[in-house]
Each structure stands twice: as structure tokens, then as C-alpha cells.
Design a protein around this motif. Structure first.
Motif, mmCIF file in Angstrom:
data_model
loop_
_atom_site.group_PDB
_atom_site.id
_atom_site.type_symbol
_atom_site.label_atom_id
_atom_site.label_comp_id
_atom_site.label_asym_id
_atom_site.label_seq_id
_atom_site.Cartn_x
_atom_site.Cartn_y
_atom_site.Cartn_z
ATOM 1 N N ASN A 59 -37.232 1.860 7.776
ATOM 2 C CA ASN A 59 -38.067 1.037 8.657
ATOM 3 C C ASN A 59 -37.425 0.809 10.017
ATOM 4 N N SER A 60 -36.388 1.565 10.317
ATOM 5 C CA SER A 60 -35.551 1.259 11.479
ATOM 6 C C SER A 60 -36.177 1.593 12.820
ATOM 7 N N GLY A 61 -37.100 2.547 12.832
ATOM 8 C CA GLY A 61 -37.581 3.070 14.110
ATOM 9 C C GLY A 61 -36.650 4.124 14.670
ATOM 10 N N LEU A 62 -35.514 4.330 14.025
ATOM 11 C CA LEU A 62 -34.539 5.328 14.452
ATOM 12 C C LEU A 62 -35.015 6.710 14.033
ATOM 13 N N GLN A 63 -35.091 7.614 14.998
ATOM 14 C CA GLN A 63 -35.525 8.983 14.753
ATOM 15 C C GLN A 63 -34.307 9.908 14.703
ATOM 16 N N ALA A 64 -34.328 10.852 13.767
ATOM 17 C CA ALA A 64 -33.231 11.816 13.658
ATOM 18 C C ALA A 64 -33.774 13.121 13.110
ATOM 19 N N SER A 65 -32.984 14.174 13.251
ATOM 20 C CA SER A 65 -33.380 15.479 12.725
ATOM 21 C C SER A 65 -33.569 15.401 11.218
ATOM 22 N N GLU A 66 -34.539 16.168 10.694
ATOM 23 C CA GLU A 66 -34.819 16.067 9.260
ATOM 24 C C GLU A 66 -33.762 16.767 8.409
ATOM 25 N N ILE A 67 -32.850 17.482 9.022
ATOM 26 C CA ILE A 67 -31.678 18.023 8.355
ATOM 27 C C ILE A 67 -30.457 17.447 9.059
ATOM 28 N N ALA A 68 -29.503 16.959 8.292
ATOM 29 C CA ALA A 68 -28.284 16.380 8.862
ATOM 30 C C ALA A 68 -27.083 17.260 8.526
ATOM 31 N N ASN A 115 -40.281 1.252 -1.058
ATOM 32 C CA ASN A 115 -39.562 0.360 -0.156
ATOM 33 C C ASN A 115 -39.176 1.031 1.162
ATOM 34 N N ASN A 116 -39.719 2.220 1.402
ATOM 35 C CA ASN A 116 -39.484 2.948 2.645
ATOM 36 C C ASN A 116 -37.988 3.109 2.931
ATOM 37 N N ILE A 117 -37.258 3.545 1.912
ATOM 38 C CA ILE A 117 -35.839 3.874 2.049
ATOM 39 C C ILE A 117 -35.717 5.390 2.086
ATOM 40 N N THR A 118 -35.073 5.911 3.106
ATOM 41 C CA THR A 118 -34.915 7.359 3.240
ATOM 42 C C THR A 118 -33.827 7.850 2.291
ATOM 43 N N ILE A 119 -34.177 8.797 1.438
ATOM 44 C CA ILE A 119 -33.200 9.428 0.556
ATOM 45 C C ILE A 119 -32.552 10.587 1.296
ATOM 46 N N GLN A 120 -31.228 10.616 1.275
ATOM 47 C CA GLN A 120 -30.463 11.725 1.849
ATOM 48 C C GLN A 120 -29.818 12.516 0.715
ATOM 49 N N PRO A 121 -30.405 13.641 0.319
ATOM 50 C CA PRO A 121 -29.807 14.441 -0.746
ATOM 51 C C PRO A 121 -28.463 15.048 -0.309
ATOM 52 N N ALA A 134 -41.506 12.425 -0.200
ATOM 53 C CA ALA A 134 -40.654 11.263 0.051
ATOM 54 C C ALA A 134 -39.968 11.334 1.412
ATOM 55 N N ASN A 135 -40.152 12.449 2.135
ATOM 56 C CA ASN A 135 -39.529 12.609 3.459
ATOM 57 C C ASN A 135 -38.011 12.454 3.394
ATOM 58 N N MET A 136 -37.406 13.239 2.511
ATOM 59 C CA MET A 136 -35.956 13.212 2.365
ATOM 60 C C MET A 136 -35.278 13.902 3.546
ATOM 61 N N GLN A 137 -34.019 13.554 3.744
ATOM 62 C CA GLN A 137 -33.218 14.144 4.813
ATOM 63 C C GLN A 137 -31.963 14.766 4.190
ATOM 64 N N PRO A 138 -32.007 16.057 3.838
ATOM 65 C CA PRO A 138 -30.845 16.674 3.194
ATOM 66 C C PRO A 138 -29.624 16.732 4.104
ATOM 67 N N ILE A 139 -28.455 16.526 3.484
ATOM 68 C CA ILE A 139 -27.172 16.623 4.171
ATOM 69 C C ILE A 139 -26.562 17.965 3.815
#
Length: 305
Positions: free
Chosen positions: A8-17, A207-213, A263-268
Motif C-alpha cells: 500500500n506504499s505507493g512506492l513503484q519498483a521494477s517487477e523483477i528485483a 492484505n495487499n502485501i507484496t510477496i517477493q519470491p 498476486a503481483n509477486m516481485q521475484p528476487i
């Protein structure tokens, strides 16, 4: 590279980290090439931890790019704390001192996100809240999250922590799928039906928590990668089939499989090979169909009820 909003941060980042755990093995010049290549690909999210290389990964990262305000503004930097030699520590003193150490090594005034690395059985959420409040007020940390936590542990933290917990970093790959297995095997008398994580996937979505695999190419717990692994010929044949069909690498297909989940995950991804990262980044340009997603899920050894 597509962007996504983190929690919920409003912070935008690349979908791959890019995970920087192995950066301590690189020279300054090699690390610079990795980081600049990532930025050129549109990857602006960099994942650290105070224990990676005993802190040297953060140092090499900052030195490699000659960290300064102009380059800092191009990045979203995340670090983690809480793992110590032989024990876990969520005390206020350790959290604050860990962040101060990371800031010094990263040569920056703030980190965008701080994660609690692994659950501390002796956690006192009131102390965590005090640490978070101090770090937030001082401007040293802008957002907070957790790593490897289940929903009940997060709820316990939320009883005391004022800030939103926007991230949960969890192991997930095509060959490590307990997050989805239980949801597919509801009311079945078989091992995949066992809920081991408190339904963390559904909880995170609610709960709109981003999962980072993390370890998105691993099978088991650090048992090795499955891409181009001779132990898994059938899966690699299927990965190659889709790679040829989509015009990307097998590794890109493995990441596209994760990105396909709603779920809009952001893989690491932790590769320190610029050429391999270029191939992986193309996962952001393709989308698997529902049928393709399930085909890969089954080929990886997962059974549908």
C-alpha cells in the motif's frame, strides 16, 4: 521493464528485483557492470541484507557505483536484519544498530525498505514497534516489511507496529510451491493439502502485501537450480519448448511463471551474470496463458487433484 506498486506504499519498483547476496564475490568493476546492466534493463530494485558477505555485499555495491545522491535516486534499496551468528534478534537495539551499519556500508542516508529477515521466537513486538518508529522518524527507513513470516506472526506485529508491512519475502519457484499446493488440494487426504504457512498467499493478497519470491530457480532448500539440471530432463524439455515459443530463455520462462500469478509477486533474482540477467529480464515482456501456467506446474512434478 514493467513496474508494480509495493503493498500500500505507493512506492513503484521494477517487477523483477536484483538480489545482491553474492555481490561480495565480485570486484568493484564486476559489480559496477552488474548494477549498471540491471539499471539499463529497467531493474531498479536491489535487495540486500546485513549478513550478505558479512556486510561486504553492501559495501561493494556502494563502492561499485560511487554512491551519491543522483545515482541513489534511481534506485529502490531494500535491506534486511535480524539474523545473527547462531540466533535471531528482533531487539530494538539490534534493529537500529543493524540499519545504521547498513546505511554506513551503502553510503546512503536511508533505505527504502527494511525487512525482518527470519522470525525471532523471542520477538517482543513492542520493541520492534519502538525501533520502527525511531527509524521512521529519523528518515533512515521509509517503509517496512518482513521475510519468511506467516500470517499470525504478521498479525502479532501489526498489533503494535504503526507502519504498514508492505513486503513478505518467501521462497517460491516452479519446483517449490507449497504456497499454491494447499489451495489446490482443499479437503484432500494427501500431503500437498497440508497448510504449512497459514495460507500466506491468500493472506498477502487480502492484505495487499507484496510477496517477493526468493530462490526462484531453486528446487528444495538451496539444493540447486532446476534450469539446465540433468536431474529434471522432462521439465527442462518443457521449459525449452516454451522458451522457443516465446523467444526467450528457459530462465525467463521460470520467472514469467511466477509473474503470471495474479498476486503481483516481485521475484528476487540473484544472478551476478549480466548476460543471464538480460535474458531473465525478458520475462517482463511475455505472459503465459492459464493453460501454459498449469502445464508447467504439472511438469515440475506437481499433481492436480
Amino acid at each position: 521493464m514493467k513496474k508494480l506498486q509495493l503493498g500500500n506504499s505507493g512506492l513503484q519498483a521494477s517487477e523483477i528485483a536484483l538480489g545482491c547476496m553474492r555481490m561480495n564475490n565480485l570486484s568493484k568493476q564486476e559489480a559496477n557492470r552488474v548494477i549498471e546492466n540491471a539499471l539499463d534493463l529497467g531493474i531498479d530494485m536491489f535487495d540486500h541484507a546485513d549478513i550478505y558477505g558479512a556486510g561486504t555485499s553492501e559495501e561493494i555495491f556502494a563502492d561499485a557505483i560511487n554512491m551519491n545522491p543522483s545515482i541513489r535516486e534511481k534506485m529502490v534499496i531494500q535491506t534486511k536484519c535480524g539474523i545473527r551468528q547462531g540466533f535471531f534478534d528482533f531487539s530494538k537495539e539490534h534493529i537500529v544498530s543493524s540499519v545504521e551499519g547498513s546505511l554506513k556500508r551503502l553510503k546512503t542516508d536511508y533505505v527504502d525498505i527494511l525487512l525482518l529477515h527470519r522470525p525471532d521466537a523471542l520477538m517482543e513486538p513492542e520493541e520492534v514497534a519502538e525501533a520502527f518508529n525511531e527509524l521512521k522518524r529519523s528518515g533512515k527507513v521509509r517503509h517496512f516489511g518482513v521475510s519468511n513470516h506467516n500470517p499470525t506472526q504478521i498479525e502479532l506485529l501489526k498489533q503494535h507496529v504503526e507502519q504498514d508491512l508492505i513486503i513478505n519475502q518467501l521462497q517460491f519457484s516452479m519446483m517449490f510451491t507449497p504456497m499454491v499446493d494447499a489451495g489446490l488440494n482443499v479437503n484432500m487426504e494427501q500431503d500437498p493439502a497440508i497448510v504449512r504457512d497459514g495460507a500466506v498467499l491468500d493472506y498477502s493478497r487480502l492484505n495487499n502485501i507484496t510477496i517477493q519470491p526468493w530462490s526462484p530457480f531453486q528446487h528444495g532448500f538451496f539444493e540447486g537450480v532446476f534450469v539446465d539440471n540433468k536431474q529434471f530432463p522432462v521439465l527442462n524439455e518443457k521449459l525449452q519448448e516454451y522458451a522457443d515459443k516465446k523467444g526467450v530463455t528457459k530462465s525467463a520462462i521460470a520467472i514469467a511463471w511466477i509473474l503470471r500469478h495474479p498476486a503481483n509477486m516481485q521475484p528476487i533474482v540473484g544472478t551476478m551474470n549480466p548476460e543471464r540477467l538480460q535474458g531473465i529480464a525478458k520475462a517482463s515482456e511475455i505472459e503465459l496463458t492459464r493453460e501454459e501456467w498449469y502445464d508447467l506446474y504439472r511438469t515440475a512434478g506437481n499433481k492436480l487433484p
